[in-house]
Structures are given as structure tokens and as C-alpha cells.
Write an enzyme that holds these catalytic residues in place. Structure first.
Site, PDB file in Angstrom:
ATOM      1  N   VAL A  33       0.932  -1.303  -0.036  1.00 31.60           N
ATOM      2  CA  VAL A  33       0.132  -0.160  -0.058  1.00 31.60           C
ATOM      3  C   VAL A  33       0.898   1.331  -0.005  1.00 31.60           C
ATOM      4  CG1 VAL A  33      -0.460   0.181   2.409  1.00 31.60           C
ATOM      5  CG2 VAL A  33      -2.060   0.993   0.960  1.00 31.60           C
ATOM      6  N   ASP A  34       1.983   1.303   0.540  1.00 29.24           N
ATOM      7  CA  ASP A  34       2.906   2.131   0.669  1.00 29.24           C
ATOM      8  C   ASP A  34       3.295   2.782  -0.955  1.00 29.24           C
ATOM      9  OD1 ASP A  34       4.934   4.081   1.549  1.00 29.24           O
ATOM     10  OD2 ASP A  34       6.287   2.570   2.428  1.00 29.24           O
ATOM     11  N   GLY A 119       0.046  -7.217   5.516  1.00 27.89           N
ATOM     12  CA  GLY A 119       0.767  -7.574   4.469  1.00 27.89           C
ATOM     13  C   GLY A 119       2.094  -8.033   4.606  1.00 27.89           C
ATOM     14  N   VAL A 120       3.009  -7.611   4.105  1.00 25.96           N
ATOM     15  CA  VAL A 120       4.637  -7.793   4.024  1.00 25.96           C
ATOM     16  C   VAL A 120       4.884  -8.032   5.539  1.00 25.96           C
ATOM     17  CG1 VAL A 120       6.792  -7.275   3.720  1.00 25.96           C
ATOM     18  CG2 VAL A 120       5.068  -6.694   1.994  1.00 25.96           C
ATOM     19  N   TYR A 121       4.448  -7.310   6.615  1.00 22.33           N
ATOM     20  CA  TYR A 121       4.888  -7.578   7.809  1.00 22.33           C
ATOM     21  C   TYR A 121       4.380  -8.718   8.830  1.00 22.33           C
ATOM     22  CZ  TYR A 121       7.540  -2.944   7.948  1.00 22.33           C
ATOM     23  OH  TYR A 121       8.306  -2.019   7.868  1.00 22.33           O
TER      24      TYR A 121
HETATM   25  N1  AR6 Z   1      -5.198  -0.210  -0.869  1.00 20.04           N
HETATM   26  C1  AR6 Z   1      -5.661  -0.764   0.270  1.00 20.04           C
HETATM   27  N2  AR6 Z   1      -4.758  -1.880   0.811  1.00 20.04           N
HETATM   28  C2  AR6 Z   1      -3.735  -2.037  -0.120  1.00 20.04           C
HETATM   29  C3  AR6 Z   1      -3.402  -1.748  -1.000  1.00 20.04           C
HETATM   30  C4  AR6 Z   1      -4.283  -0.836  -1.716  1.00 20.04           C
HETATM   31  N3  AR6 Z   1      -3.725   0.061  -2.789  1.00 20.04           N
HETATM   32  N4  AR6 Z   1      -2.302  -2.432  -1.572  1.00 20.04           N
HETATM   33  C5  AR6 Z   1      -2.048  -3.364  -0.428  1.00 20.04           C
HETATM   34  N5  AR6 Z   1      -2.947  -3.223   0.383  1.00 20.04           N
HETATM   35  P1  AR6 Z   1       1.431  -4.120   3.071  1.00 20.04           P
HETATM   36  P2  AR6 Z   1       2.426  -3.855   5.950  1.00 20.04           P
HETATM   37  C6  AR6 Z   1      -3.194  -4.055   1.498  1.00 20.04           C
HETATM   38  O1  AR6 Z   1       2.216  -5.282   2.869  1.00 20.04           O
HETATM   39  O2  AR6 Z   1       2.284  -5.520   6.164  1.00 20.04           O
HETATM   40  C7  AR6 Z   1       5.826  -1.592   2.416  1.00 20.04           C
HETATM   41  O3  AR6 Z   1       6.922  -2.124   1.693  1.00 20.04           O
HETATM   42  C8  AR6 Z   1      -2.380  -5.542   1.598  1.00 20.04           C
HETATM   43  O4  AR6 Z   1      -3.029  -6.417   0.959  1.00 20.04           O
HETATM   44  O5  AR6 Z   1       1.236  -3.134   2.264  1.00 20.04           O
HETATM   45  O6  AR6 Z   1       2.273  -3.008   7.081  1.00 20.04           O
HETATM   46  C9  AR6 Z   1       6.138  -0.598   3.445  1.00 20.04           C
HETATM   47  O7  AR6 Z   1       7.266   0.402   3.042  1.00 20.04           O
HETATM   48  C10 AR6 Z   1      -2.377  -5.774   3.122  1.00 20.04           C
HETATM   49  O8  AR6 Z   1      -3.547  -6.545   3.400  1.00 20.04           O
HETATM   50  O9  AR6 Z   1       1.942  -3.375   4.655  1.00 20.04           O
HETATM   51  C11 AR6 Z   1       6.719  -1.547   4.461  1.00 20.04           C
HETATM   52  O10 AR6 Z   1       8.145  -1.987   4.426  1.00 20.04           O
HETATM   53  C12 AR6 Z   1      -2.387  -4.448   3.799  1.00 20.04           C
HETATM   54  O11 AR6 Z   1      -2.692  -3.387   2.750  1.00 20.04           O
HETATM   55  C13 AR6 Z   1       5.870  -2.848   4.609  1.00 20.04           C
HETATM   56  O12 AR6 Z   1       5.388  -2.874   3.414  1.00 20.04           O
HETATM   57  C14 AR6 Z   1      -1.094  -3.977   4.498  1.00 20.04           C
HETATM   58  O13 AR6 Z   1       0.107  -4.565   3.346  1.00 20.04           O
HETATM   59  C15 AR6 Z   1       4.696  -2.725   5.422  1.00 20.04           C
HETATM   60  O14 AR6 Z   1       4.102  -3.884   5.435  1.00 20.04           O
END
Ligand code: AR6
Length: 171
Positions: A33-34, A119-121
Site C-alpha cells: 500500500v505504501d 501484508g509484508v509484515y
Molecule cells: N489499498 C488498500 N490496501 C492495500 C493496497 C491498496 N492500494 N495495496 C495493498 N494493500 P502492506 P505492511 C493491503 O504489505 O504489512 C511496505 O513495503 C495489503 O493487501 O502494504 O504494514 C512498507 O514500505 C495488506 O492487506 O503493509 C513496509 O516496508 C495491507 O494493505 C511494509 O510494506 C498491508 O500490507 C509494511 O508492511
């Protein structure tokens, strides 16, 4: 559902006072999402976030939304999941609390959250979602000016978990 909304999809499409970014400690962008938020906001976002000196896990910092329909982005850093015994729940609670606090300090009335850390975390979605809902409930009691709290699960499986947790915590 009163002031709580659950909207499956892409958080970058929402016109709201603030969307929350699940960022990392550098605040310089990443995947998930970032990455989506930085792509949609444009290069001005990384320019502003690079002046913020990063962000501790469990803290939150605000920037403008630039080319996003959202007015602001509140960047928070959730914990990496290590099995749950390393303070992960406390840190995730704190990340949500700080987002609401920063919104309040900036006079914002509407905020949208992705599934921070899930997500990734690697945080288990059902547990992460329970914490999100508990903190939303507390924030709605604490901040009467808050008009709208949107949760934005990305997948249909996440949507089902959000709907279930909403019933559990708000019923
Ligand atoms: N809109 C809504 N949700 C989303 C979107 C979107 N466009 N894209 C992904 N998700 P993550 P984290 C969901 O990995 O686990 C980054 O690299 C996704 O499916 O984005 O907090 C940062 O820089 C998941 O359910 O965040 C950090 O290094 C949720 O958003 C790391 O990832 C969160 O997944 C943070 O990891």
C-alpha cells in the site's frame, strides 16, 4: 454502520481528510500500500516525507496528499510479526492510536485505514483487524468530531474478516 465504513478496494481512490499509509521506518516509500500511495500522490510526497526524519514503529506522522483525492496522508509504521510475543499487539494498538491522535491534532474528521502490518509484515489478518476495530471504537468515544472511519480491506477474504470483526466489536 454509523460512522464506521468498510470499503473493499484501493485506498488511494478515496476522497477523505486522510488516508493512512502502512509505511516503514524510513518513510521513503516501499511496496504494498505504501508503493501504491507514493505512485498515486506523485514525487512531492517523498520530497515532504524525506524531511520528517523517519518514523518509529508505533508512531505516526502527517503529510499532504498531493495528487491523491485524500487531503492528507498519515504515515504509520506497524510492527513486523514475530509470533506475537515481542510486543506486536501493543505496537499495533499504538500505531492506530497515534493515527487518530494525529488526525485530531490536525482537525481532521474523516480517516481511512488499510490493514496495517497485515501484508509484508505478516500480522495475522484477524488479529490485526480486531485491534483496528477496538481502536476505532475508542477513538469515536474520545473524539466527538470524528465523522467517518473507513476500513479498506484489499481482498475479498480480508473484507469478510472486517465484516465479522465489526459485528463482534460493535454489536
Ligand atoms: N489499498 C488498500 N490496501 C492495500 C493496497 C491498496 N492500494 N495495496 C495493498 N494493500 P502492506 P505492511 C493491503 O504489505 O504489512 C511496505 O513495503 C495489503 O493487501 O502494504 O504494514 C512498507 O514500505 C495488506 O492487506 O503493509 C513496509 O516496508 C495491507 O494493505 C511494509 O510494506 C498491508 O500490507 C509494511 O508492511
Amino acid at each position: 454502520m454509523g460512522k464506521i465504513e468498510i470499503i473493499q478496494g484501493d485506498i488511494t481512490s478515496l476522497a477523505i481528510d486522510a488516508i493512512v499509509n502502512a509505511a516503514n521506518n524510513t518513510l521513503l516509500g516501499g511496496g504494498g500500500v505504501d508503493g501504491a500511495i507514493h505512485r498515486a500522490a506523485g514525487p512531492e510526497l517523498v520530497a515532504e516525507s524525506s524531511t520528517l526524519c523517519g518514523c518509529e514503529t508505533g508512531d505516526a506522522k502527517i503529510t499532504k496528499g498531493y495528487r491523491l483525492p485524500a487531503k492528507h496522508v498519515i504515515h504509520t509504521v506497524g510492527p513486523v510479526w514475530h509470533g506475537g510475543g515481542k510486543g506486536e499487539p501493543e505496537l499495533l494498538h499504538k500505531a492506530y492510536r497515534r493515527c487518530f491522535e494525529v488526525a485530531h491534532e490536525n482537525g481532521l474528521k474523516s480517516i481511512a485505514f488499510p490493514a496495517i502490518s497485515a501484508g509484508v509484515y505478516g500480522y495475522p489478518m484477524d488479529q490485526a483487524c480486531g485491534i483496528a476495530m477496538e481502536e476505532a471504537k475508542a477513538a469515536l468515544e474520545r473524539y466527538p468530531e470524528l465523522e467517518r472511519v473507513a476500513f479498506v480491506p484489499f481482498s475479498s477474504s480480508a473484507l469478510a474478516i472486517y465484516q465479522e470483526k465489526y459485528k463482534e466489536i460493535f454489536a
